[in-house]
Design a protein around this motif. Structure first.
Motif, PDB file in Angstrom:
ATOM      1  N   ASN A 148       0.846  -1.196   0.000  1.00  0.00           N
ATOM      2  CA  ASN A 148       0.000   0.000   0.000  1.00  0.00           C
ATOM      3  C   ASN A 148       0.879   1.243   0.000  1.00  0.00           C
ATOM      4  O   ASN A 148       1.583   1.519   0.974  1.00  0.00           O
ATOM      5  CB  ASN A 148      -0.922   0.030   1.215  1.00  0.00           C
ATOM      6  CG  ASN A 148      -1.710   1.330   1.273  1.00  0.00           C
ATOM      7  OD1 ASN A 148      -2.216   1.794   0.257  1.00  0.00           O
ATOM      8  ND2 ASN A 148      -1.789   1.931   2.448  1.00  0.00           N
ATOM      9  N   GLU A 149       0.807   1.990  -1.092  1.00  0.00           N
ATOM     10  CA  GLU A 149       1.628   3.194  -1.237  1.00  0.00           C
ATOM     11  C   GLU A 149       0.822   4.479  -1.016  1.00  0.00           C
ATOM     12  O   GLU A 149       1.364   5.574  -1.185  1.00  0.00           O
ATOM     13  CB  GLU A 149       2.239   3.226  -2.641  1.00  0.00           C
ATOM     14  CG  GLU A 149       3.135   2.026  -2.928  1.00  0.00           C
ATOM     15  CD  GLU A 149       3.536   1.929  -4.398  1.00  0.00           C
ATOM     16  OE1 GLU A 149       4.719   1.668  -4.660  1.00  0.00           O
ATOM     17  OE2 GLU A 149       2.649   2.125  -5.266  1.00  0.00           O
ATOM     18  N   ASN A 150      -0.441   4.352  -0.622  1.00  0.00           N
ATOM     19  CA  ASN A 150      -1.323   5.517  -0.528  1.00  0.00           C
ATOM     20  C   ASN A 150      -1.751   5.807   0.906  1.00  0.00           C
ATOM     21  O   ASN A 150      -2.041   4.885   1.671  1.00  0.00           O
ATOM     22  CB  ASN A 150      -2.577   5.288  -1.380  1.00  0.00           C
ATOM     23  CG  ASN A 150      -2.255   5.078  -2.838  1.00  0.00           C
ATOM     24  OD1 ASN A 150      -1.659   5.935  -3.475  1.00  0.00           O
ATOM     25  ND2 ASN A 150      -2.640   3.923  -3.369  1.00  0.00           N
ATOM     26  N   CYS A 151      -1.796   7.093   1.246  1.00  0.00           N
ATOM     27  CA  CYS A 151      -2.415   7.535   2.492  1.00  0.00           C
ATOM     28  C   CYS A 151      -3.445   8.597   2.122  1.00  0.00           C
ATOM     29  O   CYS A 151      -3.696   8.842   0.943  1.00  0.00           O
ATOM     30  CB  CYS A 151      -1.378   8.070   3.484  1.00  0.00           C
ATOM     31  SG  CYS A 151      -0.475   9.528   2.923  1.00  0.00           S
ATOM     32  N   SER A 152      -4.041   9.233   3.100  1.00  0.00           N
ATOM     33  CA  SER A 152      -5.131  10.171   2.817  1.00  0.00           C
ATOM     34  C   SER A 152      -4.663  11.433   2.098  1.00  0.00           C
ATOM     35  O   SER A 152      -5.468  12.119   1.470  1.00  0.00           O
ATOM     36  CB  SER A 152      -5.831  10.565   4.124  1.00  0.00           C
ATOM     37  OG  SER A 152      -4.909  11.160   5.017  1.00  0.00           O
ATOM     38  N   SER A 192       3.367  -0.984   3.933  1.00  0.00           N
ATOM     39  CA  SER A 192       2.381   0.087   3.779  1.00  0.00           C
ATOM     40  C   SER A 192       2.919   1.422   4.261  1.00  0.00           C
ATOM     41  O   SER A 192       3.741   1.484   5.185  1.00  0.00           O
ATOM     42  CB  SER A 192       1.117  -0.256   4.583  1.00  0.00           C
ATOM     43  OG  SER A 192       0.153   0.796   4.498  1.00  0.00           O
ATOM     44  N   VAL A 193       2.423   2.470   3.632  1.00  0.00           N
ATOM     45  CA  VAL A 193       2.566   3.805   4.199  1.00  0.00           C
ATOM     46  C   VAL A 193       1.761   3.831   5.501  1.00  0.00           C
ATOM     47  O   VAL A 193       0.810   3.062   5.688  1.00  0.00           O
ATOM     48  CB  VAL A 193       2.020   4.849   3.200  1.00  0.00           C
ATOM     49  CG1 VAL A 193       2.019   6.245   3.808  1.00  0.00           C
ATOM     50  CG2 VAL A 193       2.838   4.835   1.917  1.00  0.00           C
ATOM     51  N   ASP A 194       2.169   4.690   6.408  1.00  0.00           N
ATOM     52  CA  ASP A 194       1.448   4.879   7.676  1.00  0.00           C
ATOM     53  C   ASP A 194       0.024   5.348   7.380  1.00  0.00           C
ATOM     54  O   ASP A 194      -0.200   6.504   7.035  1.00  0.00           O
ATOM     55  CB  ASP A 194       2.217   5.900   8.516  1.00  0.00           C
ATOM     56  CG  ASP A 194       1.386   6.528   9.625  1.00  0.00           C
ATOM     57  OD1 ASP A 194       0.367   5.931  10.004  1.00  0.00           O
ATOM     58  OD2 ASP A 194       1.778   7.599  10.111  1.00  0.00           O
ATOM     59  N   HIS A 212       6.182  -4.047   7.242  1.00  0.00           N
ATOM     60  CA  HIS A 212       6.966  -2.844   6.951  1.00  0.00           C
ATOM     61  C   HIS A 212       6.052  -1.636   6.919  1.00  0.00           C
ATOM     62  O   HIS A 212       4.968  -1.680   6.328  1.00  0.00           O
ATOM     63  CB  HIS A 212       7.656  -2.966   5.589  1.00  0.00           C
ATOM     64  CG  HIS A 212       8.361  -4.267   5.345  1.00  0.00           C
ATOM     65  ND1 HIS A 212       9.699  -4.454   5.588  1.00  0.00           N
ATOM     66  CD2 HIS A 212       7.899  -5.457   4.864  1.00  0.00           C
ATOM     67  CE1 HIS A 212      10.040  -5.692   5.256  1.00  0.00           C
ATOM     68  NE2 HIS A 212       8.967  -6.327   4.818  1.00  0.00           N
ATOM     69  N   VAL A 213       6.485  -0.535   7.521  1.00  0.00           N
ATOM     70  CA  VAL A 213       5.689   0.692   7.467  1.00  0.00           C
ATOM     71  C   VAL A 213       6.603   1.870   7.149  1.00  0.00           C
ATOM     72  O   VAL A 213       7.689   2.006   7.713  1.00  0.00           O
ATOM     73  CB  VAL A 213       4.915   0.936   8.786  1.00  0.00           C
ATOM     74  CG1 VAL A 213       5.832   1.031   9.986  1.00  0.00           C
ATOM     75  CG2 VAL A 213       4.034   2.177   8.673  1.00  0.00           C
ATOM     76  N   VAL A 214       6.155   2.714   6.219  1.00  0.00           N
ATOM     77  CA  VAL A 214       6.899   3.882   5.762  1.00  0.00           C
ATOM     78  C   VAL A 214       6.193   5.137   6.264  1.00  0.00           C
ATOM     79  O   VAL A 214       4.961   5.253   6.174  1.00  0.00           O
ATOM     80  CB  VAL A 214       6.986   3.904   4.219  1.00  0.00           C
ATOM     81  CG1 VAL A 214       7.651   5.194   3.724  1.00  0.00           C
ATOM     82  CG2 VAL A 214       7.743   2.681   3.710  1.00  0.00           C
ATOM     83  N   ARG A 234       8.678  -3.121  11.049  1.00  0.00           N
ATOM     84  CA  ARG A 234       9.969  -2.551  10.668  1.00  0.00           C
ATOM     85  C   ARG A 234       9.676  -1.156  10.115  1.00  0.00           C
ATOM     86  O   ARG A 234       8.872  -1.005   9.189  1.00  0.00           O
ATOM     87  CB  ARG A 234      10.645  -3.430   9.617  1.00  0.00           C
ATOM     88  CG  ARG A 234      10.805  -4.877  10.082  1.00  0.00           C
ATOM     89  CD  ARG A 234      11.342  -5.776   8.983  1.00  0.00           C
ATOM     90  NE  ARG A 234      11.266  -7.182   9.385  1.00  0.00           N
ATOM     91  CZ  ARG A 234      11.727  -8.193   8.653  1.00  0.00           C
ATOM     92  NH1 ARG A 234      12.295  -7.957   7.472  1.00  0.00           N
ATOM     93  NH2 ARG A 234      11.619  -9.434   9.085  1.00  0.00           N
ATOM     94  N   PHE A 235      10.317  -0.144  10.674  1.00  0.00           N
ATOM     95  CA  PHE A 235      10.001   1.247  10.370  1.00  0.00           C
ATOM     96  C   PHE A 235      11.028   1.845   9.396  1.00  0.00           C
ATOM     97  O   PHE A 235      12.232   1.637   9.548  1.00  0.00           O
ATOM     98  CB  PHE A 235       9.982   2.077  11.655  1.00  0.00           C
ATOM     99  CG  PHE A 235       8.915   1.653  12.636  1.00  0.00           C
ATOM    100  CD1 PHE A 235       7.657   2.243  12.604  1.00  0.00           C
ATOM    101  CD2 PHE A 235       9.162   0.672  13.582  1.00  0.00           C
ATOM    102  CE1 PHE A 235       6.671   1.869  13.495  1.00  0.00           C
ATOM    103  CE2 PHE A 235       8.177   0.283  14.486  1.00  0.00           C
ATOM    104  CZ  PHE A 235       6.924   0.882  14.437  1.00  0.00           C
ATOM    105  N   TYR A 236      10.502   2.634   8.442  1.00  0.00           N
ATOM    106  CA  TYR A 236      11.361   3.274   7.447  1.00  0.00           C
ATOM    107  C   TYR A 236      10.947   4.732   7.304  1.00  0.00           C
ATOM    108  O   TYR A 236       9.789   5.029   7.012  1.00  0.00           O
ATOM    109  CB  TYR A 236      11.227   2.571   6.090  1.00  0.00           C
ATOM    110  CG  TYR A 236      11.484   1.081   6.156  1.00  0.00           C
ATOM    111  CD1 TYR A 236      12.754   0.548   5.953  1.00  0.00           C
ATOM    112  CD2 TYR A 236      10.437   0.201   6.445  1.00  0.00           C
ATOM    113  CE1 TYR A 236      12.990  -0.816   6.031  1.00  0.00           C
ATOM    114  CE2 TYR A 236      10.667  -1.160   6.526  1.00  0.00           C
ATOM    115  CZ  TYR A 236      11.937  -1.665   6.319  1.00  0.00           C
ATOM    116  OH  TYR A 236      12.154  -3.014   6.400  1.00  0.00           O
ATOM    117  N   PHE A 237      11.908   5.629   7.470  1.00  0.00           N
ATOM    118  CA  PHE A 237      11.597   7.041   7.318  1.00  0.00           C
ATOM    119  C   PHE A 237      11.240   7.387   5.877  1.00  0.00           C
ATOM    120  O   PHE A 237      10.353   8.202   5.624  1.00  0.00           O
ATOM    121  CB  PHE A 237      12.780   7.906   7.766  1.00  0.00           C
ATOM    122  CG  PHE A 237      12.913   8.015   9.264  1.00  0.00           C
ATOM    123  CD1 PHE A 237      11.822   8.338  10.055  1.00  0.00           C
ATOM    124  CD2 PHE A 237      14.138   7.814   9.874  1.00  0.00           C
ATOM    125  CE1 PHE A 237      11.940   8.447  11.426  1.00  0.00           C
ATOM    126  CE2 PHE A 237      14.263   7.924  11.252  1.00  0.00           C
ATOM    127  CZ  PHE A 237      13.162   8.235  12.031  1.00  0.00           C
TER     128      PHE A 237
END
Length: 245
Positions: A148-152, A192-194, A212-214, A234-237
């Motif tokens: 998932n590359e989309n957030c609001s 996914s994005v946050d 994984h969360v970006v 696993r967190f990624y900035f």
């Protein structure tokens, strides 16, 4: 007792994040009124809640609507006690500290948030979830990564491919985010994005697979998530930091 008006009319993840707050007030025997924007009303269709919790459409007439509209843009870190209601301003907690907005919702209510995910009960339509699974062509037995590359607010492309077949979270006519639960549970990996998907994974308690969360923020931050996520994320900035190995 006075009715409790909980103002969190939108944002999918936020609505189920505050279920513990709503149920705590309902457990006191109060009438709980949680107005919701028409575009997010579908979220409540998928949640099991006590009978004394009401979810009227914000744009339509309902009891205490005048009070809600008067107070809708007010911010307060404690409940606002009106003459015949208690009002919790949760929607605008971000104005105090954007990176602490989730925790602040529970500070307003005076409730601990650690086990918030245990208080979200889904009305799952397993047949519909299975139909979506087949519609996406995932019944071939091939391991897949849910991406998932989309957030609001934006799309954050992930430059690196997952080692598994990639399946992207997307709008599919006739299905909602909750109908993706089977796809989530059977994925070999989730990235996914946050966004609300991350909180849904917490609700489903997905373990024993890479998560994984970006960050969606600019500049990037995980201050909003670091205390409310309990799974092994696993967190990624930045998306380019996302490493699947």
């Amino acid at each position: 007792m006075k009715p409790a008006i909980i103002f969190q009319p939108g944002m999918v993840g936020d609505i189920f994040f505050i279920q513990k707050i709503a149920k705590a007030y309902a457990a006191e025997g109060r009438r709980v009124i949680m107005p919701v924007l028409q575009k997010h009303a579908w979220v409540y269709d998928a949640l099991v809640m006590p009978d004394n919790i009401e979810t009227p459409i914000l744009e339509e007439a309902f009891d205490f609507r005048d009070e809600v509209m008067f107070l809708s843009d007010k911010i307060a870190l404690t409940p606002i006690e009106g003459p015949n209601y208690t009002y919790l301003s949760l929607f605008f907690s971000w104005r105090y500290a954007p990176k602490l907005t989730m925790e602040l919702k529970y500070k307003v209510a005076g409730i601990e948030f650690d086990d918030w995910a245990d208080h979200v009960e889904l009305k799952r339509d397993l047949a519909k979830e299975e139909a979506l699974f087949r519609h996406l062509g995932l019944d071939d037995g091939v391991p897949y990564a849910l991406i998932n590359e989309n957030c609001s607010t934006r799309t954050i492309p992930f430059p690196h491919r997952a080692p598994e077949k990639e399946v992207r979270l997307q709008q599919v006519e006739g299905y909602t985010l909750f109908d993706w639960c089977t796809v989530i549970e059977r994925a070999a990996r989730i990235a996914s994005v946050d966004t609300s998907l991350v909180l849904l994974v917490e609700v489903l308690k997905i373990r024993d697979k890479p998560l994984h969360v970006v960050s969606r923020y600019e500049p990037p931050s995980f201050r909003e998530l670091e205390n409310i996520l309990k799974l092994d994320w696993r967190f990624y900035f930045l998306a380019e930091h996302l490493a699947y190995a």
